[in-house]
Design a protein around this motif. Structure first.
Motif, PDB file in Angstrom:
ATOM      1  N   UNK A   1       0.622 -16.295  -9.520  1.00  0.00           N
ATOM      2  CA  UNK A   1       1.386 -17.219  -8.686  1.00  0.00           C
ATOM      3  C   UNK A   1       2.256 -18.099  -9.568  1.00  0.00           C
ATOM      4  N   UNK A   2       3.538 -18.138  -9.263  1.00  0.00           N
ATOM      5  CA  UNK A   2       4.504 -18.922 -10.030  1.00  0.00           C
ATOM      6  C   UNK A   2       5.156 -19.911  -9.072  1.00  0.00           C
ATOM      7  N   UNK A   3       4.658 -21.158  -9.049  1.00  0.00           N
ATOM      8  CA  UNK A   3       5.229 -22.144  -8.128  1.00  0.00           C
ATOM      9  C   UNK A   3       6.591 -22.630  -8.605  1.00  0.00           C
ATOM     10  N   UNK A   4       7.503 -22.761  -7.654  1.00  0.00           N
ATOM     11  CA  UNK A   4       8.839 -23.279  -7.976  1.00  0.00           C
ATOM     12  C   UNK A   4       9.054 -24.648  -7.359  1.00  0.00           C
ATOM     13  N   UNK A   5       8.057 -25.148  -6.665  1.00  0.00           N
ATOM     14  CA  UNK A   5       8.095 -26.488  -6.092  1.00  0.00           C
ATOM     15  C   UNK A   5       6.801 -27.190  -6.482  1.00  0.00           C
ATOM     16  N   UNK A   6       6.769 -28.485  -6.345  1.00  0.00           N
ATOM     17  CA  UNK A   6       5.522 -29.200  -6.618  1.00  0.00           C
ATOM     18  C   UNK A   6       5.073 -29.895  -5.359  1.00  0.00           C
ATOM     19  N   UNK A   7       3.781 -30.030  -5.226  1.00  0.00           N
ATOM     20  CA  UNK A   7       3.282 -30.789  -4.098  1.00  0.00           C
ATOM     21  C   UNK A   7       2.287 -30.067  -3.226  1.00  0.00           C
ATOM     22  N   UNK A   8       2.460 -28.767  -2.984  1.00  0.00           N
ATOM     23  CA  UNK A   8       1.552 -28.089  -2.067  1.00  0.00           C
ATOM     24  C   UNK A   8       0.210 -27.777  -2.718  1.00  0.00           C
ATOM     25  N   UNK A   9       0.207 -27.475  -3.994  1.00  0.00           N
ATOM     26  CA  UNK A   9      -1.030 -27.088  -4.670  1.00  0.00           C
ATOM     27  C   UNK A   9      -1.516 -25.715  -4.264  1.00  0.00           C
ATOM     28  N   UNK A  10      -0.695 -24.948  -3.589  1.00  0.00           N
ATOM     29  CA  UNK A  10      -1.092 -23.634  -3.096  1.00  0.00           C
ATOM     30  C   UNK A  10      -1.527 -22.700  -4.223  1.00  0.00           C
ATOM     31  N   UNK A  11      -0.998 -22.929  -5.412  1.00  0.00           N
ATOM     32  CA  UNK A  11      -1.313 -22.041  -6.532  1.00  0.00           C
ATOM     33  C   UNK A  11      -2.743 -22.197  -7.042  1.00  0.00           C
ATOM     34  N   UNK A  12      -3.459 -23.222  -6.619  1.00  0.00           N
ATOM     35  CA  UNK A  12      -4.825 -23.440  -7.130  1.00  0.00           C
ATOM     36  C   UNK A  12      -5.893 -23.361  -6.044  1.00  0.00           C
TER      37      UNK A  12
ATOM     38  N   UNK B 192       0.827  -1.217   0.000  1.00  0.00           N
ATOM     39  CA  UNK B 192       0.000   0.000   0.000  1.00  0.00           C
ATOM     40  C   UNK B 192       0.853   1.256   0.000  1.00  0.00           C
ATOM     41  N   UNK B 193       1.903   1.291   0.826  1.00  0.00           N
ATOM     42  CA  UNK B 193       2.776   2.469   0.881  1.00  0.00           C
ATOM     43  C   UNK B 193       3.464   2.712  -0.458  1.00  0.00           C
ATOM     44  N   UNK B 194       3.777   1.626  -1.165  1.00  0.00           N
ATOM     45  CA  UNK B 194       4.460   1.733  -2.461  1.00  0.00           C
ATOM     46  C   UNK B 194       3.491   1.929  -3.617  1.00  0.00           C
ATOM     47  N   UNK B 195       2.184   1.846  -3.314  1.00  0.00           N
ATOM     48  CA  UNK B 195       1.132   1.981  -4.321  1.00  0.00           C
ATOM     49  C   UNK B 195       1.180   0.867  -5.383  1.00  0.00           C
ATOM     50  N   UNK B 196       1.515  -0.341  -4.934  1.00  0.00           N
ATOM     51  CA  UNK B 196       1.494  -1.502  -5.827  1.00  0.00           C
ATOM     52  C   UNK B 196       0.047  -1.777  -6.229  1.00  0.00           C
ATOM     53  N   UNK B 197      -0.148  -2.229  -7.458  1.00  0.00           N
ATOM     54  CA  UNK B 197      -1.509  -2.499  -7.934  1.00  0.00           C
ATOM     55  C   UNK B 197      -1.756  -3.981  -8.201  1.00  0.00           C
ATOM     56  N   UNK B 198      -0.787  -4.823  -7.873  1.00  0.00           N
ATOM     57  CA  UNK B 198      -0.930  -6.268  -8.038  1.00  0.00           C
ATOM     58  C   UNK B 198       0.136  -6.978  -7.228  1.00  0.00           C
ATOM     59  N   UNK B 199       0.014  -8.312  -7.147  1.00  0.00           N
ATOM     60  CA  UNK B 199       0.990  -9.121  -6.407  1.00  0.00           C
ATOM     61  C   UNK B 199       1.412 -10.297  -7.279  1.00  0.00           C
ATOM     62  N   UNK B 200       2.717 -10.585  -7.255  1.00  0.00           N
ATOM     63  CA  UNK B 200       3.258 -11.778  -7.906  1.00  0.00           C
ATOM     64  C   UNK B 200       3.937 -12.604  -6.826  1.00  0.00           C
TER      65      UNK B 200
END
Length: 162
Positions: free
Chosen positions: A139-150, A85-93
């Motif tokens: 979201x760019x996963x660099x590991x497999x297994x958690x499924x956090x990206x979905x 918010x302080x940096x006025x970002x408009x998205x997250x990666x």
């Protein structure tokens, strides 16, 4: 098997999933459609995100880097939202494993919703529903297994609540 059984079901997951060899080179084109100034959440080894950061720089995109060191805590998330918010970002990666992706999801949703983190946490917080959709999120996963990206959920540690 009873053929008269209703086997209908719905499976809701991520809006779009891309799987490409060397896809990181093309990522900036997709990201530019979502926002102009991302908060990039990475793990403790920021060097692993160099291809992504190079692709963003090549596309003349400025970004703010935020590093998560291990499992995300409530403090990490509050700090990430403040920085965004302080940096006025408009998205997250989010670029990393499950902890990083969980952090990115939580930060993106909190960027666009009023109140405090504890308003929305289940079990230890008020468990209130989100009023607004998330800030744009990649979201760019660099590991497999958690499924956090979905998933829509994030696992967060609260040191105060133990």
């Amino acid at each position: 098997m009873n053929l008269n059984m209703n086997l209908d079901f719905e499976f809701a997951t991520a809006k779009q999933i891309l799987f490409k060899t060397n896809g990181i080179m093309d990522i900036a084109k997709s990201i530019l459609k979502l926002g102009k100034y991302p908060l990039v959440v990475t793990g403790k080894d920021k060097g692993r995100a160099k291809p992504l950061l190079d692709a963003l720089s090549h596309a003349s995109m400025n970004y703010v880097l935020y590093t998560i060191h291990g499992e995300p805590t409530t403090t990490d998330l509050i700090q990430g939202v403040e920085i965004a918010k302080d940096s006025k970002c408009d998205m997250v990666i989010g670029f990393g494993g499950g902890s990083v992706l969980d952090s990115a999801k939580a930060i993106a949703i909190l960027m666009n919703n009023p109140g405090e983190l504890m308003d929305y946490l289940e079990v230890i917080g008020k468990g209130l529903p989100m009023e607004n959709p998330s800030a744009p999120l990649v979201l760019i996963p660099t590991t497999s297994g958690t499924g956090s990206e979905v998933t829509k959920n994030s696992v967060v540690t609260s040191q105060e609540e133990k």
